[in-house]
Design a protein around this motif. Structure first.
Motif, PDB file in Angstrom:
ATOM      1  N   UNK A  29       0.832  -1.207   0.000  1.00 38.07           N
ATOM      2  CA  UNK A  29       0.000   0.000   0.000  1.00 38.07           C
ATOM      3  C   UNK A  29       0.866   1.256   0.000  1.00 38.07           C
ATOM      4  N   UNK A  30       1.885   1.265   0.850  1.00 36.16           N
ATOM      5  CA  UNK A  30       2.778   2.432   0.936  1.00 36.16           C
ATOM      6  C   UNK A  30       3.512   2.644  -0.388  1.00 36.16           C
ATOM      7  N   UNK A  31       4.006   1.565  -0.983  1.00 34.87           N
ATOM      8  CA  UNK A  31       4.713   1.658  -2.256  1.00 34.87           C
ATOM      9  C   UNK A  31       3.794   2.149  -3.370  1.00 34.87           C
ATOM     10  N   UNK A  32       2.524   1.754  -3.318  1.00 36.31           N
ATOM     11  CA  UNK A  32       1.545   2.246  -4.302  1.00 36.31           C
ATOM     12  C   UNK A  32       1.337   3.746  -4.154  1.00 36.31           C
ATOM     13  N   UNK A  33       1.239   4.213  -2.912  1.00 34.32           N
ATOM     14  CA  UNK A  33       1.090   5.660  -2.658  1.00 34.32           C
ATOM     15  C   UNK A  33       2.308   6.416  -3.187  1.00 34.32           C
TER      16      UNK A  33
END
Length: 269
Positions: free
Chosen positions: A79-83
């Protein structure tokens, strides 16, 4: 200095090999199967190059996973990498439209743009651009070049910057210098973000995933290019455009800081 020259030579060999293999595959596909099958050429080229890189990586990392990193990724990290990927592609927009913002070029008229490619070509581009190229580029630039610099005890800053410069070099088109400048600069920014994450997290899968998501959004923008241009025209590079840029830049910096912070604290201990 030797490891930097080695990295530069490796990049030149990579560029030449990539173009040679791609040209051969395109030539064989066109002559053996016909023009309607050219969309499979790029995926086949990348699969061949990926296979070669896997063998090269094994040679470079025969001492273990100390530098390349093969740890798993949690859902929170995905999720963080997608953001980070989404924020990066938005923050890069002023770079992509550098000459339009400076008034050197104007945005194209929407009526002059093609809405999308044929489905079969979209599929070939998707497989190559979104699924294969990120793996190939990350294995080479972070997995081989940057890891070699770390292995030689080079500094974090010089290693990330040098590998990012090489990464941006492969996106340079000498036949169209003006169009290449924004692409090279945006690739440099992406390379620094990928390199920084790789240095602190030591996980090749994380940077591959980030690169995949980044290319996925770039692919979506490409096939919806008329809608993207319509949004730019409505914003007209005015106050709202720059406010959005600052908001996503702030989100990007905070997310990167929080993502890397736990690793930094562990290293200090």
């Amino acid at each position: 200095m030797g490891v930097y020259i080695k990295g530069l030579v490796l990049t030149i060999v990579y560029i030449l090999s990539y173009n040679l293999i791609d040209s051969l595959i395109v030539f064989c596909t066109y002559n053996l199967l016909g023009a309607e099958y050219l969309m499979i050429a790029a995926p086949i080229s990348n699969i061949i190059i990926l296979t070669i890189l896997i063998f090269v990586c094994k040679r470079f990392f025969k001492t273990g996973n100390e530098f390349i990193g093969l740890a798993s990724i949690s859902m929170n990290e995905l999720l963080v990498l997608t953001i980070i990927a989404v924020c990066t592609i938005i923050v890069q927009d002023p770079i992509f439209n550098l000459f339009e913002i400076l008034g050197e070029n104007s945005l194209p008229e929407i009526g002059e743009l093609e809405s999308s490619l044929e489905i079969r070509y979209q599929l070939g581009n998707f497989i190559s651009t979104v699924l294969l190229i990120p793996v190939v580029e990350e294995l080479f630039f972070r997995g081989i070049v940057l890891s070699s610099l770390l292995n030689k005890k080079k500094s974090f800053y010089s290693g990330v910057l040098f590998s990012s410069m090489l990464f941006s070099l492969i996106h340079f088109n000498p036949w169209d210098i003006q169009s290449s400048i924004p692409i090279v600069l945006s690739s440099l920014l992406l390379g620094i973000i990928l390199g920084g994450i790789f240095v602190f997290k030591r996980n090749i899968f994380q940077v591959i995933f980030l690169h995949v998501i980044f290319n996925l959004f770039a692919f979506i923008l490409k096939i919806n290019y008329p809608n993207y241009i319509a949004i730019l025209k409505s914003l007209d590079f005015g106050l709202i455009y720059w406010l959005l840029f600052l908001v996503f830049l702030l989100i990007l910096l905070i997310t990167l800081y929080l993502f890397i912070l736990p690793i930094s604290k562990k290293k200090k201990k």
